[in-house]
Design an enzyme around this catalytic site. Sequence first.
Site, PDB file in Angstrom:
ATOM      1  N   ALA A 106       0.840  -1.195   0.000  1.00 12.67           N
ATOM      2  CA  ALA A 106       0.000   0.000   0.000  1.00 12.67           C
ATOM      3  C   ALA A 106       0.874   1.244   0.000  1.00 12.67           C
ATOM      4  O   ALA A 106       1.443   1.612   1.030  1.00 12.67           O
ATOM      5  CB  ALA A 106      -0.919  -0.005   1.226  1.00 12.67           C
ATOM      6  N   GLU A 107       0.986   1.883  -1.151  1.00  9.82           N
ATOM      7  CA  GLU A 107       1.819   3.071  -1.283  1.00  9.82           C
ATOM      8  C   GLU A 107       1.353   3.878  -2.479  1.00  9.82           C
ATOM      9  O   GLU A 107       0.536   3.427  -3.280  1.00  9.82           O
ATOM     10  CB  GLU A 107       3.290   2.681  -1.428  1.00  9.82           C
ATOM     11  CG  GLU A 107       3.564   1.769  -2.614  1.00  9.82           C
ATOM     12  CD  GLU A 107       5.037   1.368  -2.718  1.00  9.82           C
ATOM     13  OE1 GLU A 107       5.881   2.265  -2.737  1.00  9.82           O
ATOM     14  OE2 GLU A 107       5.307   0.161  -2.790  1.00  9.82           O
TER      15      GLU A 107
END
Length: 341
Positions: A226-227
């Site tokens: 998650a980025e």
Amino acid sequence: MRLSILTAALLGCVTLAGCASSAGPETVLSIKPSRETTSSVKASGPVPEVAVGQSKVKAEGASEMLAWAGPVPGTQVFESVTEKAVRPTARPTDTAETAEMPSIGKLGKRSRIYSQQFRDAKPINFGKHAPKHYQVHGVDVSRWQGDIDWMKLRTQGANFAFIKATDGGDHTDPMFRHNWRAAKEAGIRRGAYHFFYWCRVASEQADWFIRNVPKDPDALPPVIDAEYNGESKCKRRLTRAQYVEKIRVFAERLERHYGKRPIIYTAPDFYADNLSGELKEYPFWLRSVAAHPSVRYPNRRWLFWQYSGSGLSHGVSGKIDLNVFVGSENDWHNWLAGQST
């Protein structure tokens, strides 16, 4: 006017990479590996388009690759920024919270732990919290590392490996199948990770991951990457609540399938904007290549720390990401035993 606006909106969504796919099976089979990138380093030479070695995938075998891990669970998918996909009626029964010291299970057969022999093209002085003080080291890899000598990599200190499997809802890493098998044959504890697309429905992405990653009781928990991704064609920015909701939908679906609570991988900027103080029931794998995680992620307990994106090792051409496990060698074995029960 309303009809024209709706039509324009729909056409705009189609042009965004990462919106819900309308491609049929034939189109999906023809898609080349995703050009989306994460913080993982890129190879300096040519990158294989398909797996190499004994598990090299033939063009006519693409359908086998897509169905390798089994059928996609049936589900209703909704296209919405706020997730409306089918979710569990109750939270998973496992109520263990993320802790700096992982949950302990029964001791099982212990594999040898190799001390790290890695080097770093861009070494950082982490002071008294230097990675070398941690006992269990590992790596994360993707297609960019090319053909890896997994046995040699293990003896250099790769006691675990997180292997890129999927992107979004219709892309697989072309090296995943080969790496998944070869890492296990070398005695490395490995897990698979998924790079999340924020313009795609979370449940759809979870089904894609499940379709391509086998359920192996010896595998590490699945990981959601998650980025932010500046190279993505999808420029949509969500609210903090929407990011958290998408991650939770994806994670809960994977936990129900694999029976293991997923790990959340993230980077400092995305974490500060969206995840600080959130999702405390999940273990975190934190990227922090210039300072100890306690500096970049105050008050966040973690399980894995990615401390370098410029690692060097025998068994790999070019650079590789380096990581450590938070606990001692004994903690590592106990945690693994807990993951296998």
